[in-house]
Write an enzyme that holds these catalytic residues in place. Sequence first.
Site, PDB file in Angstrom:
ATOM      1  N   HIS A 134      37.548  50.933 -40.420  1.00  9.51           N
ATOM      2  CA  HIS A 134      38.815  50.271 -40.066  1.00  9.51           C
ATOM      3  C   HIS A 134      39.931  50.744 -40.980  1.00  9.51           C
ATOM      4  O   HIS A 134      39.777  50.745 -42.194  1.00  9.51           O
ATOM      5  CB  HIS A 134      38.679  48.738 -40.187  1.00  9.51           C
ATOM      6  CG  HIS A 134      37.643  48.167 -39.287  1.00  9.51           C
ATOM      7  ND1 HIS A 134      36.286  48.264 -39.551  1.00  9.51           N
ATOM      8  CD2 HIS A 134      37.756  47.494 -38.109  1.00  9.51           C
ATOM      9  CE1 HIS A 134      35.615  47.678 -38.572  1.00  9.51           C
ATOM     10  NE2 HIS A 134      36.473  47.202 -37.688  1.00  9.51           N
ATOM     11  N   LYS A 167      32.257  53.556 -34.369  1.00  8.72           N
ATOM     12  CA  LYS A 167      33.416  52.689 -34.134  1.00  8.72           C
ATOM     13  C   LYS A 167      34.527  53.038 -35.120  1.00  8.72           C
ATOM     14  O   LYS A 167      34.315  53.026 -36.338  1.00  8.72           O
ATOM     15  CB  LYS A 167      33.064  51.209 -34.293  1.00  8.72           C
ATOM     16  CG  LYS A 167      34.298  50.315 -34.062  1.00  8.72           C
ATOM     17  CD  LYS A 167      34.065  48.853 -34.383  1.00  8.72           C
ATOM     18  CE  LYS A 167      35.381  48.079 -34.262  1.00  8.72           C
ATOM     19  NZ  LYS A 167      35.298  46.709 -34.768  1.00  8.72           N
ATOM     20  N   LYS A 220      67.265  52.872 -21.257  1.00  7.56           N
ATOM     21  CA  LYS A 220      67.654  53.441 -19.963  1.00  7.56           C
ATOM     22  C   LYS A 220      68.449  54.746 -20.096  1.00  7.56           C
ATOM     23  O   LYS A 220      68.288  55.661 -19.297  1.00  7.56           O
ATOM     24  CB  LYS A 220      68.439  52.416 -19.153  1.00  7.56           C
ATOM     25  CG  LYS A 220      67.595  51.207 -18.798  1.00  7.56           C
ATOM     26  CD  LYS A 220      68.318  50.220 -17.927  1.00  7.56           C
ATOM     27  CE  LYS A 220      67.368  49.111 -17.502  1.00  7.56           C
ATOM     28  NZ  LYS A 220      67.865  48.330 -16.410  1.00  7.56           N
ATOM     29  N   ASP A 242      68.405  49.834 -10.271  1.00 13.03           N
ATOM     30  CA  ASP A 242      68.938  48.532 -10.705  1.00 13.03           C
ATOM     31  C   ASP A 242      69.998  48.032  -9.732  1.00 13.03           C
ATOM     32  O   ASP A 242      69.987  46.884  -9.314  1.00 13.03           O
ATOM     33  CB  ASP A 242      69.610  48.653 -12.089  1.00 13.03           C
ATOM     34  CG  ASP A 242      68.588  48.705 -13.210  1.00 13.03           C
ATOM     35  OD1 ASP A 242      67.415  48.416 -12.943  1.00 13.03           O
ATOM     36  OD2 ASP A 242      68.965  49.029 -14.342  1.00 13.03           O
TER      37      ASP A 242
END
Length: 495
Positions: free
Chosen positions: A107, A134, A278, A316
């Site tokens: 981890h 893992k 955007k 939009d």
Amino acid sequence: MLVQMQKAKDFGGDLVELRVDFLKNFVPRQDLDILIKQAPLPTLVTYRPRWEGGQYDGDESKRREALRLAMELGADYIDIELKVAHDFFNSLPGKRPEKVKIIVSSHNYERTPSVKELSHLVARIQATGADIVKIATTAVDIIDNARIFQVLVHSQVPMIGLVMGERGLMSRILAAKFGGFLTFGSLEAGLVSAPGQPTVKELLDLYNMRLIGPDTKVYGVIGNPIGHSKSPHIYNASFKSSSFNGIYLPLLVDDVSTFITTYSAPDFAGYSYTIPHKEAGLKCCDEVDPIAKAIGAISCMIKRSTEGKLIGYNIDYLGGIAAIEEELRVSNGATLASGSPLAGKTFVIIGAGGAGKALAYGAYEKGARIVVANRTYDKAKELASKVRGQALTLAELNDFCPEEGMILVNTTPVGMEPRTEETPVSKETLKHYSLVFDAVYTPKLTRLLREAKQSGATIVYGTEMFINQAFIQFEMFTGLPAPKQLIRDVLAITT
């Protein structure tokens, strides 16, 4: 824990992880015997020490003894940390139970290393004798997931590869696409064993985990923040009902250009764009629809499967203008044949960002007189000049009243969750408007709309713009007709 295991089974889990480091007064022989023997699902026993992000802070030899005991008692899997894996394997008796598989884990709670470092880590874990590798890392940026995907796809052994944190959510869902051995889901929101974990219910019912495979196309909404978005609920339900092999994710993106470059594979097939990306999205397109180019912002990007070109659109204005026109026709008793009810109306827009530009162009095309109010006057002026309109500062808007019966449109995030008590204009001002539209849709009834209704104006919810956009965008993504009633139903449940 026994009650929760049953719940995990009822929710649709395949396997339960028993985090025995969370048990108070843990008596290994007694407690493991009960938990493993009475478990309604296969078990993975984890006794995570504090030095690897867990709760156990006692004697290391006792911890390992408990894990050996779990193997003896019939656990299906146990998890041991890489740091002590060699010693653990050496301490095992010559013949270990055949049923049990040993997961060796690593981890990293700070970052996601490079692909080269991750590959070395996989090799080190394999060398311990692990049955399953893992690796859990931490996402500093959403592009960090791509490194784990790359390592997962090329792994020669069963591997769990996950990226923790909100920016790592896609790794937990797309594990099913890239060949991960398993993914973790919590029983309840907030009760997580690692940061960014979705619930079992979200994995199965929202993201349709069971339907994801190597050929699943990836779509999503690019924004920041993005946790409030209802889009995953709409598109995943629609994809499932139309038997379309796609998954739609919330994508918390910091830099659009880096994201697009990183996820350039053909399976990353299309995106919706929301605040504040955007304009940045438009710059990443190979081709841009003329209206989107005029607006200077996109709300949708499609990857052409043949040559991988990215095409930008702005839908939009289609969604928003249609919703406003519809409401005006209802209140005026007009028909489609009588032309746009916006013609000749004063149309006041708050905000000059992507959505503001879209609605300014859309209303201008319909013959409305445009007024743009923005915090930054220069941005308002720039947009107003493109649609032969007038520019105001937000401060001037409260005293602006050239006529009665105007239309007011808010395209800023003011009033959006969590700051729902905010509003872009005073209640006093609203009496001059016959219709008020708010592009914010979480909450559905914003303070602006509530006060507009009290002032006698017709209100149009942001959800209407969103629904109309969803119809159009679903068809662009899939080439299939939109399940319109389903989309309305899903949105009604989630708002």
